[in-house]
Scaffold this motif. Structure first.
Motif, PDB file in Angstrom:
ATOM      1  N   PRO A  22      11.673 -14.545   4.359  1.00 56.06           N
ATOM      2  CA  PRO A  22      11.550 -13.097   4.553  1.00 56.06           C
ATOM      3  C   PRO A  22      12.125 -12.604   5.874  1.00 56.06           C
ATOM      4  N   THR A  23      12.975 -11.588   5.803  1.00 52.32           N
ATOM      5  CA  THR A  23      13.572 -11.019   7.008  1.00 52.32           C
ATOM      6  C   THR A  23      12.500 -10.512   7.977  1.00 52.32           C
ATOM      7  N   ASP A  24      11.346 -10.117   7.463  1.00 54.82           N
ATOM      8  CA  ASP A  24      10.297  -9.576   8.348  1.00 54.82           C
ATOM      9  C   ASP A  24       9.646 -10.656   9.198  1.00 54.82           C
ATOM     10  N   LEU A  25       9.894 -11.943   8.849  1.00 58.47           N
ATOM     11  CA  LEU A  25       9.331 -13.029   9.680  1.00 58.47           C
ATOM     12  C   LEU A  25      10.397 -13.684  10.546  1.00 58.47           C
TER      13      LEU A  25
ATOM     14  N   ASP B 184      21.213  -5.441  12.097  1.00 58.20           N
ATOM     15  CA  ASP B 184      20.974  -5.414  13.553  1.00 58.20           C
ATOM     16  C   ASP B 184      19.506  -5.689  13.852  1.00 58.20           C
ATOM     17  N   ARG B 185      19.075  -6.899  13.563  1.00 56.80           N
ATOM     18  CA  ARG B 185      17.637  -7.195  13.640  1.00 56.80           C
ATOM     19  C   ARG B 185      17.318  -8.299  14.650  1.00 56.80           C
ATOM     20  N   PHE B 186      18.094  -8.352  15.750  1.00 57.02           N
ATOM     21  CA  PHE B 186      17.798  -9.348  16.785  1.00 57.02           C
ATOM     22  C   PHE B 186      17.324  -8.703  18.083  1.00 57.02           C
TER      23      PHE B 186
ATOM     24  N   ARG C 179      20.367   1.112   7.368  1.00 55.46           N
ATOM     25  CA  ARG C 179      19.353   1.381   6.334  1.00 55.46           C
ATOM     26  C   ARG C 179      19.699   2.622   5.512  1.00 55.46           C
ATOM     27  N   PRO C 180      20.813   2.608   4.826  1.00 59.03           N
ATOM     28  CA  PRO C 180      21.201   3.728   3.962  1.00 59.03           C
ATOM     29  C   PRO C 180      20.220   3.895   2.798  1.00 59.03           C
ATOM     30  N   ILE C 181      20.357   5.033   2.090  1.00 53.41           N
ATOM     31  CA  ILE C 181      19.505   5.244   0.900  1.00 53.41           C
ATOM     32  C   ILE C 181      20.375   5.544  -0.328  1.00 53.41           C
ATOM     33  N   ASP C 182      21.628   5.112  -0.277  1.00 54.72           N
ATOM     34  CA  ASP C 182      22.551   5.397  -1.388  1.00 54.72           C
ATOM     35  C   ASP C 182      22.057   4.863  -2.728  1.00 54.72           C
ATOM     36  N   LEU C 183      21.401   3.707  -2.712  1.00 56.35           N
ATOM     37  CA  LEU C 183      20.924   3.129  -3.994  1.00 56.35           C
ATOM     38  C   LEU C 183      19.733   3.929  -4.536  1.00 56.35           C
ATOM     39  N   HIS C 184      18.910   4.453  -3.632  1.00 57.55           N
ATOM     40  CA  HIS C 184      17.814   5.330  -4.069  1.00 57.55           C
ATOM     41  C   HIS C 184      18.412   6.548  -4.802  1.00 57.55           C
TER      42      HIS C 184
ATOM     43  N   ALA D 297       0.815  -1.225   0.000  1.00 58.77           N
ATOM     44  CA  ALA D 297       0.000   0.000   0.000  1.00 58.77           C
ATOM     45  C   ALA D 297       0.842   1.266   0.000  1.00 58.77           C
ATOM     46  N   LEU D 298       1.926   1.297   0.779  1.00 61.17           N
ATOM     47  CA  LEU D 298       2.688   2.550   0.925  1.00 61.17           C
ATOM     48  C   LEU D 298       3.264   3.053  -0.405  1.00 61.17           C
ATOM     49  N   PRO D 299       3.955   2.213  -1.194  1.00 62.76           N
ATOM     50  CA  PRO D 299       4.457   2.735  -2.478  1.00 62.76           C
ATOM     51  C   PRO D 299       3.338   3.069  -3.464  1.00 62.76           C
TER      52      PRO D 299
ATOM     53  N   ASP E 295      10.632  -2.465  17.746  1.00 60.35           N
ATOM     54  CA  ASP E 295      10.362  -2.254  16.318  1.00 60.35           C
ATOM     55  C   ASP E 295       9.107  -3.043  15.976  1.00 60.35           C
ATOM     56  N   LEU E 296       8.641  -2.844  14.755  1.00 64.47           N
ATOM     57  CA  LEU E 296       7.356  -3.409  14.339  1.00 64.47           C
ATOM     58  C   LEU E 296       7.308  -4.927  14.437  1.00 64.47           C
ATOM     59  N   ARG E 297       8.200  -5.618  13.753  1.00 63.47           N
ATOM     60  CA  ARG E 297       8.121  -7.081  13.701  1.00 63.47           C
ATOM     61  C   ARG E 297       8.623  -7.688  15.009  1.00 63.47           C
TER      62      ARG E 297
HETATM   63  C1  EPZ Z   1      11.442  -3.024   2.591  1.00 61.08           C
HETATM   64  O1  EPZ Z   1      12.364  -2.141   3.211  1.00 61.08           O
HETATM   65  C2  EPZ Z   1      10.344  -3.256   3.617  1.00 61.08           C
HETATM   66  N1  EPZ Z   1       9.703  -1.983   3.949  1.00 61.08           N
HETATM   67  C3  EPZ Z   1      10.939  -3.883   4.873  1.00 61.08           C
HETATM   68  O2  EPZ Z   1       9.863  -4.165   5.762  1.00 61.08           O
HETATM   69  C4  EPZ Z   1      11.621  -5.195   4.502  1.00 61.08           C
HETATM   70  O3  EPZ Z   1      12.236  -5.739   5.652  1.00 61.08           O
HETATM   71  C5  EPZ Z   1      12.681  -4.933   3.417  1.00 61.08           C
HETATM   72  O4  EPZ Z   1      12.064  -4.284   2.279  1.00 61.08           O
HETATM   73  C6  EPZ Z   1      13.344  -6.212   2.939  1.00 61.08           C
HETATM   74  O5  EPZ Z   1      12.399  -7.062   2.417  1.00 61.08           O
HETATM   75  C7  EPZ Z   1       8.763  -1.486   3.111  1.00 61.08           C
HETATM   76  O6  EPZ Z   1       8.461  -2.052   2.082  1.00 61.08           O
HETATM   77  C8  EPZ Z   1       8.111  -0.199   3.536  1.00 61.08           C
HETATM   78  P1  EPZ Z   1      15.718  -2.920   1.212  1.00 61.08           P
HETATM   79  P2  EPZ Z   1      13.557  -1.464   2.339  1.00 61.08           P
HETATM   80  O7  EPZ Z   1      16.046  -1.655   0.532  1.00 61.08           O
HETATM   81  O8  EPZ Z   1      13.087  -1.208   0.972  1.00 61.08           O
HETATM   82  C9  EPZ Z   1      20.271  -2.111   2.074  1.00 61.08           C
HETATM   83  C10 EPZ Z   1       8.636  -4.012   7.754  1.00 61.08           C
HETATM   84  O9  EPZ Z   1       8.816  -4.523   8.870  1.00 61.08           O
HETATM   85  N2  EPZ Z   1      20.122  -0.860   1.323  1.00 61.08           N
HETATM   86  O10 EPZ Z   1      15.293  -4.099   0.398  1.00 61.08           O
HETATM   87  O11 EPZ Z   1      14.124  -0.337   3.126  1.00 61.08           O
HETATM   88  C11 EPZ Z   1      19.504  -2.128   3.386  1.00 61.08           C
HETATM   89  O12 EPZ Z   1      20.239  -1.493   4.409  1.00 61.08           O
HETATM   90  C12 EPZ Z   1       9.808  -3.423   6.991  1.00 61.08           C
HETATM   91  O13 EPZ Z   1       7.526  -3.978   7.158  1.00 61.08           O
HETATM   92  C13 EPZ Z   1      21.273  -0.161   0.940  1.00 61.08           C
HETATM   93  O14 EPZ Z   1      22.388  -0.572   1.221  1.00 61.08           O
HETATM   94  O15 EPZ Z   1      14.612  -2.656   2.326  1.00 61.08           O
HETATM   95  C14 EPZ Z   1      19.331  -3.607   3.631  1.00 61.08           C
HETATM   96  O16 EPZ Z   1      20.505  -4.119   4.224  1.00 61.08           O
HETATM   97  C15 EPZ Z   1      11.099  -3.492   7.787  1.00 61.08           C
HETATM   98  N3  EPZ Z   1      21.138   1.007   0.250  1.00 61.08           N
HETATM   99  C16 EPZ Z   1      19.171  -4.184   2.225  1.00 61.08           C
HETATM  100  O17 EPZ Z   1      19.683  -3.184   1.324  1.00 61.08           O
HETATM  101  C17 EPZ Z   1      19.904   1.494  -0.107  1.00 61.08           C
HETATM  102  O18 EPZ Z   1      19.839   2.559  -0.763  1.00 61.08           O
HETATM  103  C18 EPZ Z   1      17.734  -4.487   1.824  1.00 61.08           C
HETATM  104  O19 EPZ Z   1      16.961  -3.340   2.137  1.00 61.08           O
HETATM  105  C19 EPZ Z   1      18.752   0.769   0.285  1.00 61.08           C
HETATM  106  C20 EPZ Z   1      18.887  -0.405   0.985  1.00 61.08           C
END
Ligand code: EPZ
Length: 427
Positions: free
Chosen positions: A306-309, A333-335, A124-129, A28-30, A372-374
């Motif tokens: 899935p990491t969320d489970l 760091d998800r423990f 949780r960097p955003i460099d790839l974005h 839903a969010l995207p 955290d959520l999960r």
């Molecule tokens: C999405 O997060 C989900 N969130 C997460 O769910 C989920 O755990 C994650 O995907 C993995 O499946 C939403 O959809 C809103 P990623 P996202 O980019 O997109 C690294 C929940 O509980 N990375 O696939 O942020 C990152 O640090 C949440 O509902 C970079 O290095 O996850 C991670 O190690 C938690 N650079 C890996 O990639 C970037 O620019 C995967 O993260 C982006 C990510």
């Protein structure tokens, strides 16, 4: 929406009955962000009424959209959504708001957005974005607390992601669908939430090929029409409820389950002794024979586990005698919830990205703290298998993604109630 601070669970009650799975938060969010790209009315049916969705709704309204609900159907009129500011107050609260960068730049050509907040599950960097957006022509200045971005028009290009990222893939798609020319994106995430976003964009007129694969080919179109979509069921909520049946050694029925998106989770569920029957839609679950530890589960990109489970599974394994291992390979760091489960008597040792769980049937209820959520949902799962009453504080984390986990578990026979934390009065 008044969120009560504490959830109380009386453990060891068996569950039975049937509940239906809510719409997917991460689908839903995207889609809400994508709706900005049509200067008119779009509708998302079966949208979960959770705090992350309400937060995204607030941001869209701040940008000038008009939104309203009819039951679980969310209407988004983005005719006047010409804003460019996304305050840090929002991005600090909800990291996934970074996904708004591409739609706002594509439509309004500039955007000033707060840095996404830190998170307890890793850096949780955003460099790839940012790499993807710059590749397609955006100029982005990274200031102290804000990103200032400008883009007259995205230009189609080739993007190669060095590793899979759900959000960055979605960001690239959102930037490319109205770009000038064609875009090839390699190294795409294949999670269902990427597929669902592409399907939604296709209802708006986007031209995307390779959906569900690591290579997306997008032909830019001039503009997008109205979006209209039924939000798919939430695979992580479904997996969480399967964990509840396992922890409570119970038989339950789940309606509206995306079984096809849960293959790797169900494989582990079977290894534990879990049984189920049914196809997509109704799933009859039998957790009565759950008794086997699992030597090693590794989280991975889709279709991996899935990491969320990971945390909800850990809560189940903590109550199964024998040694199980979970290796977290997505986040660093998800423990966090393991430390809380230890307070309940769980034997969990963390070394690097691996948790070694020596399961026991002597888990005892106590006061715990969601971080955290999960992880918060996992504490509810652990409480189901524990003797006595468990109090889980920090329920605002859980309300971000679970629309009615307490009501659902109560409907299944669990003794669960919420309180304001000022005493134990039942609400
Ligand atoms: C999405 O997060 C989900 N969130 C997460 O769910 C989920 O755990 C994650 O995907 C993995 O499946 C939403 O959809 C809103 P990623 P996202 O980019 O997109 C690294 C929940 O509980 N990375 O696939 O942020 C990152 O640090 C949440 O509902 C970079 O290095 O996850 C991670 O190690 C938690 N650079 C890996 O990639 C970037 O620019 C995967 O993260 C982006 C990510």
């Amino acid at each position: 929406m008044k969120i009560l601070d504490e959830i109380h669970v009386m453990g060891r009650s068996s569950l039975n009955g049937s509940v239906s799975i809510q719409g997917s938060k991460n689908a839903a969010l995207p889609m809400m962000a994508a709706s900005l790209m049509h200067k008119g009315l779009s509708v998302l049916r079966g949208c979960p009424r959770i705090s992350d969705v309400f937060c995204m709704e607030e941001i869209l309204k701040d940008l000038g959209a008009v939104t309203w609900w009819e039951g679980h159907d969310l209407y988004l009129d983005c005719t006047e959504a010409d804003g460019i500011q996304i305050p840090a107050a929002y991005t600090g609260r909800m990291r996934s708001s970074v996904i708004l960068l591409a739609p706002v730049l594509s439509r309004n050509h500039s955007c000033r957005i707060g840095y996404p907040g830190g998170c307890v599950i890793g850096k949780r960097p955003i460099d790839l974005h940012l790499m993807a957006l710059r590749h397609l022509g955006a100029e982005i200045e990274e200031q102290e607390a804000y990103l200032s971005a400008y883009c007259g028009k995205f230009m189609g290009k080739e993007i190669v992601f060095p590793h899979s990222s759900v959000g960055a893939t979605q960001q690239a798609v959102l930037a490319a669908v109205c770009a000038c020319g064609e875009t090839h994106v390699y190294g795409c995430a294949r999670e269902p939430e990427v597929v669902w976003l592409c399907r939604y964009l296709e209802t708006m007129g986007a031209k995307i090929q390779g959906v569900g694969t690591e290579h997306l080919y997008i032909q830019g179109v001039g503009e997008l029409g109205p979006g209209k979509f039924q939000i798919p069921p939430d695979r992580i909520v479904a997996g969480t409820y399967l964990c509840a049946a396992a922890a409570a050694r119970s038989r339950i029925t789940l309606e509206n389950v995306p079984v096809g998106e849960l293959e790797s989770f169900l494989e582990v569920y079977r290894k534990m002794g879990g049984q189920y029957e049914g196809k997509s839609g109704t799933l009859r679950i039998n957790g009565e024979r759950v008794c086997s530890p699992v030597p090693l589960v590794e989280t991975g990109i889709y279709p991996g586990f899935p990491t969320d489970l990971q945390a909800p599974l850990m809560a189940v394994l903590a109550g199964i005698q024998g040694v199980s291992r979970i290796r977290e390979k997505i986040f660093d760091d998800r423990f966090g919830s393991a430390l809380q489960m230890r307070k309940m008597g769980a034997h969990i040792e963390i070394t690097g990205n691996t948790a070694v769980i020596c399961g026991t049937d002597t888990l005892k209820g106590c006061t715990t703290e969601a971080g955290d959520l999960r992880g918060g949902a996992a504490l509810i799962i652990a409480a189901l298998g524990a003797k006595g009453e468990t109090c889980i504080r920090g329920t605002e984390f859980i309300s971000r993604g679970y629309e009615h986990i307490c009501e659902d578990l109560e409907a299944l026979g669990c003794r669960i109630w919420q309180s304001s934390g000022k005493g134990n009065e039942r609400i």
